[in-house]
Design an enzyme around this catalytic site. Structure first.
Site, PDB file in Angstrom:
ATOM      1  N   GLU A 502       0.821  -1.229   0.000  1.00  0.00           N
ATOM      2  CA  GLU A 502       0.000   0.000   0.000  1.00  0.00           C
ATOM      3  C   GLU A 502       0.849   1.271   0.000  1.00  0.00           C
ATOM      4  O   GLU A 502       0.572   2.222   0.727  1.00  0.00           O
ATOM      5  CB  GLU A 502      -0.968   0.013   1.209  1.00  0.00           C
ATOM      6  CG  GLU A 502      -2.091  -0.975   1.061  1.00  0.00           C
ATOM      7  CD  GLU A 502      -3.226  -0.761   2.059  1.00  0.00           C
ATOM      8  OE1 GLU A 502      -3.163   0.171   2.869  1.00  0.00           O
ATOM      9  OE2 GLU A 502      -4.175  -1.559   2.008  1.00  0.00           O
TER      10      GLU A 502
HETATM   11  C1  LIG Z   1       3.473  -9.455   0.140  1.00  0.00           C
HETATM   12  C2  LIG Z   1       3.058  -8.426  -0.829  1.00  0.00           C
HETATM   13  C3  LIG Z   1       1.723  -8.316  -1.183  1.00  0.00           C
HETATM   14  C4  LIG Z   1       1.343  -7.404  -2.164  1.00  0.00           C
HETATM   15  N1  LIG Z   1       0.051  -7.385  -2.612  1.00  0.00           N
HETATM   16  C5  LIG Z   1      -0.256  -6.667  -3.727  1.00  0.00           C
HETATM   17  C6  LIG Z   1      -1.530  -6.795  -4.361  1.00  0.00           C
HETATM   18  O1  LIG Z   1      -2.400  -7.504  -3.888  1.00  0.00           O
HETATM   19  N2  LIG Z   1      -1.747  -6.084  -5.492  1.00  0.00           N
HETATM   20  C7  LIG Z   1      -0.795  -5.282  -6.051  1.00  0.00           C
HETATM   21  O2  LIG Z   1      -1.048  -4.706  -7.085  1.00  0.00           O
HETATM   22  N3  LIG Z   1       0.413  -5.125  -5.473  1.00  0.00           N
HETATM   23  C8  LIG Z   1       0.709  -5.807  -4.340  1.00  0.00           C
HETATM   24  N4  LIG Z   1       1.959  -5.676  -3.758  1.00  0.00           N
HETATM   25  C9  LIG Z   1       2.907  -4.762  -4.343  1.00  0.00           C
HETATM   26  C10 LIG Z   1       3.303  -3.607  -3.453  1.00  0.00           C
HETATM   27  O3  LIG Z   1       2.327  -2.627  -3.457  1.00  0.00           O
HETATM   28  C11 LIG Z   1       4.660  -3.121  -4.003  1.00  0.00           C
HETATM   29  O4  LIG Z   1       5.602  -4.072  -3.546  1.00  0.00           O
HETATM   30  C12 LIG Z   1       5.035  -1.759  -3.576  1.00  0.00           C
HETATM   31  O5  LIG Z   1       4.240  -0.848  -4.260  1.00  0.00           O
HETATM   32  C13 LIG Z   1       6.511  -1.425  -3.840  1.00  0.00           C
HETATM   33  O6  LIG Z   1       6.941  -1.827  -5.095  1.00  0.00           O
HETATM   34  P1  LIG Z   1       8.291  -2.676  -5.237  1.00  0.00           P
HETATM   35  O7  LIG Z   1       8.206  -3.800  -4.277  1.00  0.00           O
HETATM   36  O8  LIG Z   1       8.469  -2.999  -6.650  1.00  0.00           O
HETATM   37  O9  LIG Z   1       9.420  -1.717  -4.720  1.00  0.00           O
HETATM   38  P2  LIG Z   1      10.140  -0.544  -5.542  1.00  0.00           P
HETATM   39  O10 LIG Z   1       9.146   0.290  -6.220  1.00  0.00           O
HETATM   40  O11 LIG Z   1      11.244  -1.131  -6.331  1.00  0.00           O
HETATM   41  O12 LIG Z   1      10.732   0.309  -4.347  1.00  0.00           O
HETATM   42  C14 LIG Z   1      11.917  -0.069  -3.653  1.00  0.00           C
HETATM   43  C15 LIG Z   1      12.214   0.978  -2.592  1.00  0.00           C
HETATM   44  O13 LIG Z   1      12.414   2.256  -3.193  1.00  0.00           O
HETATM   45  C16 LIG Z   1      11.577   3.211  -2.562  1.00  0.00           C
HETATM   46  N5  LIG Z   1      11.178   4.215  -3.544  1.00  0.00           N
HETATM   47  C17 LIG Z   1      10.715   4.027  -4.804  1.00  0.00           C
HETATM   48  N6  LIG Z   1      10.469   5.208  -5.380  1.00  0.00           N
HETATM   49  C18 LIG Z   1      10.775   6.166  -4.473  1.00  0.00           C
HETATM   50  C19 LIG Z   1      10.738   7.583  -4.462  1.00  0.00           C
HETATM   51  N7  LIG Z   1      10.325   8.289  -5.493  1.00  0.00           N
HETATM   52  N8  LIG Z   1      11.126   8.221  -3.348  1.00  0.00           N
HETATM   53  C20 LIG Z   1      11.543   7.538  -2.270  1.00  0.00           C
HETATM   54  N9  LIG Z   1      11.611   6.201  -2.224  1.00  0.00           N
HETATM   55  C21 LIG Z   1      11.224   5.526  -3.306  1.00  0.00           C
HETATM   56  C22 LIG Z   1      10.403   2.443  -2.020  1.00  0.00           C
HETATM   57  O14 LIG Z   1       9.813   3.129  -0.933  1.00  0.00           O
HETATM   58  C23 LIG Z   1      11.062   1.149  -1.602  1.00  0.00           C
HETATM   59  O15 LIG Z   1      11.586   1.313  -0.325  1.00  0.00           O
HETATM   60  C24 LIG Z   1       2.315  -6.571  -2.757  1.00  0.00           C
HETATM   61  C25 LIG Z   1       3.652  -6.642  -2.345  1.00  0.00           C
HETATM   62  C26 LIG Z   1       4.020  -7.571  -1.416  1.00  0.00           C
HETATM   63  C27 LIG Z   1       5.465  -7.665  -1.050  1.00  0.00           C
END
Ligand SMILES: Cc1cc2nc3c(=O)[nH]c(=O)nc-3n(C[C@H](O)[C@H](O)[C@H](O)COP(=O)(O)OP(=O)(O)OC[C@H]3O[C@@H](n4cnc5c(N)ncnc54)[C@H](O)[C@@H]3O)c2cc1C
Length: 823
Positions: A502
């Site tokens: 989220e």
């Molecule tokens: C167990 C689990 C359940 C999930 N369930 C769902 C689901 O049901 N449906 C769905 O659609 N998604 C789901 N997600 C996805 C979740 O919303 C994403 O993992 C999340 O949005 C972050 O994306 P990412 O993991 O690719 O991290 P990335 O986007 O690669 O981010 C990596 C890090 O960089 C930071 N970051 C990125 N951009 C910036 C910025 N501009 N400024 C500062 N920091 C930044 C982030 O805060 C994070 O710490 C789920 C994820 C998990 C792990």
């Protein structure tokens, strides 16, 4: 002499006018009256009064006479402002427009009216909702076997799934006319809090269908036909939903999804229809492996102009049944040893008719807006509620364990080092719970709390991370050895999940809270931006001028207020008059003014660049967050009837938050670009220096003690979680044992005393009680009680042991891929 008296009077009036936020007109009238009064009634020299009057007129006339002001001040500034104005992407614009502004707006604007907060309603559960929490939710919690679910099944067993469906746990937010429970946000919170305190897998399984996903989308944006068909099926659990937005290349930057939906002709149910051909690759999707209906986000294109004249229609949402040809679904990810159902979904040439679009073709391209609007509500509930349940469990169990577990002949909770952890645990639990309660209440009062929901999501999960770490540390090895007796380890493993979903926390803190808050909550910035963007040049200037001068007055007022409140320890701030908490409101008023001033300076000097200065916006967001958290705690304290016994926990949590506010502001000041601005900010915000202190040791000691024995305060702090009545349940056993352990402490002390006096042998505890009876140290009845208590304690401190074969998972990855190849 008279000359200086007049100067002083003019200065005093200006300060009072600024402090009270008087209008330019009222300031001008007051200053004119002073000048006239001195001229008429004092012996001030004529040249002096003439010089001062001319100087005053030179300032006041251009400021008050709008044609001059617009031509010479506002117009050049508007031209500069337009260049500084950050370019807003569609995504950012939608995010800024989403949601409503509530109490956080008052905090941001620098002069909160505390009566508004205290007069705000404090909704309670209805009788039906309370009966559900006391009935089916209690039964569910009793049925759950967290170890079996997580370790043996990596899923919930069929009887739990059946129970969830039968009692419509998956349809809490679906209105009753469609067969759902139609619960308030508060009831939703109460259910998640209780279930999450027992089993994170069950908590997540219930949370997902009730948050951003097919049901919520349909309730708000679905066509009548979609509502009539899907909502009853979702409410009864006939359909299990999931929602797929995230993919391998689009995580935080969710609008960059490469997934496409091409409008084209195709066959559906044997008929030729216009539909959408979907290609997508999603991962991390919760409930995907078991879902029957997939909510899907993709970018929609209409290359052949089949539905209109726009080719790129933007992000759109559709509901795709699992069995649609071309979908690959069913595999699982393993989220940090908390194996709720989660996995990838891929689709190639998946054809669905146009009526699969959420809200029909009219809502094509509105996907991002729908998601952001719903997230502004959902984020206020799911994770803050689950974090509240988890942290309350930590507070309850860690306090009990720290009293029951002895080392060096003392309960470990009596050692100062452990007390530090216990105080943090209690204070953070109090704060999380108040924060989550206030944001859920805001939803029930009709808000779409975009900024508070980001605050709640970030801070509830971050504080929960600290709480679970403290709980683990206090439990030592007991928290580390996994098994049915371990009630903490799984929560500790899982916390990074809640931090990531989220809106991952770093992003939420650095971009969302202040980024959204500054523009949404600021009384002038959004209006200035809109005015600057107006096509009609003269209207643009007229409106910009009005907002600009409102803004300048507001900034001057906040600067003066911040400094005077800092110098006077906010003694004169208008706050609810109460000896105990009045000083808290005063401090918050002071920091609110400081935040308003620092925000204005940041926006004025950095303009569009502030978007990329995440360190500054993150810290300013921290100040806004802690102001909000403190308000939530004070509101909770009031609504609970100001229980005096809870005062130490409130005080600890309050001082902790205020210290963090000071640290955040100090870091803004110390790192602000430009030495002159650093000096200005330091003088205005910290005129007497940085005086806030972390909660003191005596207070920490008092708070820690509150966790170590049963009391009304401990009950209030941990209310709403599941506490089994059974001694077979580890939490149930802790609660049964705690009063008996406390009652047995004098007996244990008697035995220790007898040992030190040489009356009793120091070793061999099994015989020790018999010997103690024989030597009249304790009675037979007391010995029996001690025997039973010691048995309970032995079970409480015990950890699980397994045969190696039980710990083996059974199937290796190599075996799986061989089996797949063979298949
Ligand atoms: C167990 C689990 C359940 C999930 N369930 C769902 C689901 O049901 N449906 C769905 O659609 N998604 C789901 N997600 C996805 C979740 O919303 C994403 O993992 C999340 O949005 C972050 O994306 P990412 O993991 O690719 O991290 P990335 O986007 O690669 O981010 C990596 C890090 O960089 C930071 N970051 C990125 N951009 C910036 C910025 N501009 N400024 C500062 N920091 C930044 C982030 O805060 C994070 O710490 C789920 C994820 C998990 C792990």
């Amino acid at each position: 002499m008279m000359f200086w008296l007049l100067i002083l009077s003019m200065l005093g009036i200006s300060l009072i006018a600024a402090y009270r936020g008087a209008s330019l007109f009222h300031w001008t009238v007051a200053m004119t009256a002073v000048l006239a009064g001195f001229a008429a009634f004092t012996s001030i020299s004529t040249p002096a009064i003439i010089i001062l009057s001319v100087l005053f007129a030179a300032i006041a006339i251009p400021l008050n006479y709008k044609p001059i002001r617009r031509r010479w001040l506002s117009e050049p500034f508007l031209a500069m402002y337009r260049k500084m104005l950050p370019s807003l992407s569609e995504t950012e614009r939608v995010a800024l427009e989403a949601g409503t502004v509530g109490w956080e707006g008052e905090l941001f604007a620098g002069n909160p009216n505390w009566d508004t907060l205290l007069d705000q309603q404090w909704p309670e559960l209805t009788e039906t909702e309370q009966a559900f929490v006391d009935g089916p939710v209690e039964t569910l919690c009793d049925m759950l076997k967290p170890w079996q679910n997580a370790h043996e099944l990596a899923d919930l067993p069929p009887e739990i799934w059946a129970f969830l469906k039968e009692h419509r746990f998956l349809g809490m937010i679906i209105p009753t006319e469609y067969g759902g429970l139609g619960f308030s946000a508060l009831a939703h919170r109460a259910v998640l809090q209780k279930v999450a305190s027992v089993c994170p897998i069950a908590g997540t399984t219930i949370a997902v269908p009730n948050s951003l996903g097919p049901a919520e989308l349909l309730v708000h944006y679905g066509t009548q036909a979609q509502k009539d068909y899907y909502l009853p099926r979702l409410a009864s659990g006939k359909e299990i939903p999931c929602f797929g937005l995230t993919g391998p290349t689009a995580g935080s930057d969710a609008t960059s999804i490469p997934d496409t939906g091409i409008i084209c002709k195709g066959k559906h149910d044997g008929k030729d229809v216009i539909g959408i051909r979907l290609d997508f690759d999603k991962r991390y999707i919760t409930l995907a492996p078991v879902a029957t209906i997939v909510g899907l986000a993709f970018r929609m294109y209409d290359p052949d102009g089949l539905v209109g004249d726009r080719e790129d229609l933007g992000i759109s949402l559709a509901l795709v049944p699992r069995e649609t040809p071309g979908i690959e679904i069913g595999k699982r990810h393993m989220p940090l040893n908390v194996p709720f159902s989660n996995g990838p979904i891929r689709g190639k040439d998946v054809f669905v008719p146009l009526d699969a679009l959420v809200g029909g073709i009219e809502r094509a391209g509105q996907g991002w807006r729908m998601l952001i609007e719903l997230l502004s509500v959902g984020r206020a509930i799911t994770l803050p509620s689950s974090s509240t349940g988890g942290t309350k469990l930590c507070a309850l169990s860690t306090g009990a364990y720290a009293r029951i577990r002895k080392q060096f002949n003392l309960p470990i909770g009596r050692f100062e080092g452990v007390e530090e952890a216990l105080a943090r645990l209690a204070g953070h639990t109090y704060a999380i719970s108040a924060l989550s309660r206030m944001t859920a209440s805001a939803v029930d009062l009709g808000e779409k709390p975009a900024v508070p929901s980001a605050i709640a999501k970030y801070h509830a999960t971050e504080m929960a991370r600290k709480v679970i770490s403290d709980a683990m540390d206090v439990h030592g090895g007991k928290g580390i050895i996994m098994g049915p007796r371990n009630y903490l380890g799984r929560g500790w493993q899982g916390i990074p999940i809640w931090i990531t979903v989220e809106g991952a926390n770093i992003l939420t803190r650095s971009m969302m809270i202040f980024g959204q808050g500054a523009i949404r909550c600021h009384p002038y910035v959004l209006q200035e931006m809109s005015a600057a963007r107006l096509e009609d040049k003269s209207r643009s200037l007229e409106e910009f001028d009005r907002h600009l001068f409102g803004h300048i007055g507001y900034s001057i007022s906040n600067a003066v207020r911040s400094m005077l409140l800092g110098l006077s320890f906010a003694r004169f701030a208008a706050v609810p008059s109460d000896r105990k908490t009045g000083k808290y409101y005063r401090k918050l008023t002071r920091y609110s003014a400081a935040l308003a001033f620092a925000s204005d300076i940041a926006m004025l000097t950095l303009g569009g660049k502030l978007k990329h200065k995440e360190r500054i916006s993150g810290r300013l967001g921290d100040v806004l967050s802690h102001l909000y958290i403190c308000s939530a705690m004070l509101k909770r304290f009031e609504m609970q009837g100001r229980p005096a016994a809870d005062q130490p926990i409130l005080a600890w949590a309050f001082h902790d938050a205020v210290y963090k506010m000071q640290t955040a502001l100090a870091n803004v000041v110390d790192n602000f670009p430009g030495r002159a601005f650093r000096v200005l900010l330091a003088v205005i915000i910290f005129p007497l220096g940085r005086l806030e202190k972390q909660p003191g040791d005596r207070l920490g000691h008092k708070v820690a003690q509150l966790l170590l024995s049963p009391s009304a305060t401990r009950d209030r702090l941990t209310s709403g979680i599941f506490i089994s009545k059974s001694a077979q349940n580890p939490i149930g056993l802790l609660e049964l044992a705690l009063p008996r352990v406390i009652a047995a402490e004098p007996l244990e002390r008697r035995i220790l005393k007898a040992q030190s006096a040489g009356k009793l042998d120091t070793g061999n505890r099994p015989n020790q009680l018999g010997e103690a009876v024989r030597k009249s140290v304790i009675t037979e009845a007391e010995a029996e009680e001690l025997r039973q208590v010691r048995e309970m304690v032995a079970e409480i401190i015990a950890v699980d042991e397994f045969e190696s074969s039980v710990l083996r998972m059974g199937v290796s990855i190599e075996e799986t891929s061989t089996t797949e190849q063979a298949a």
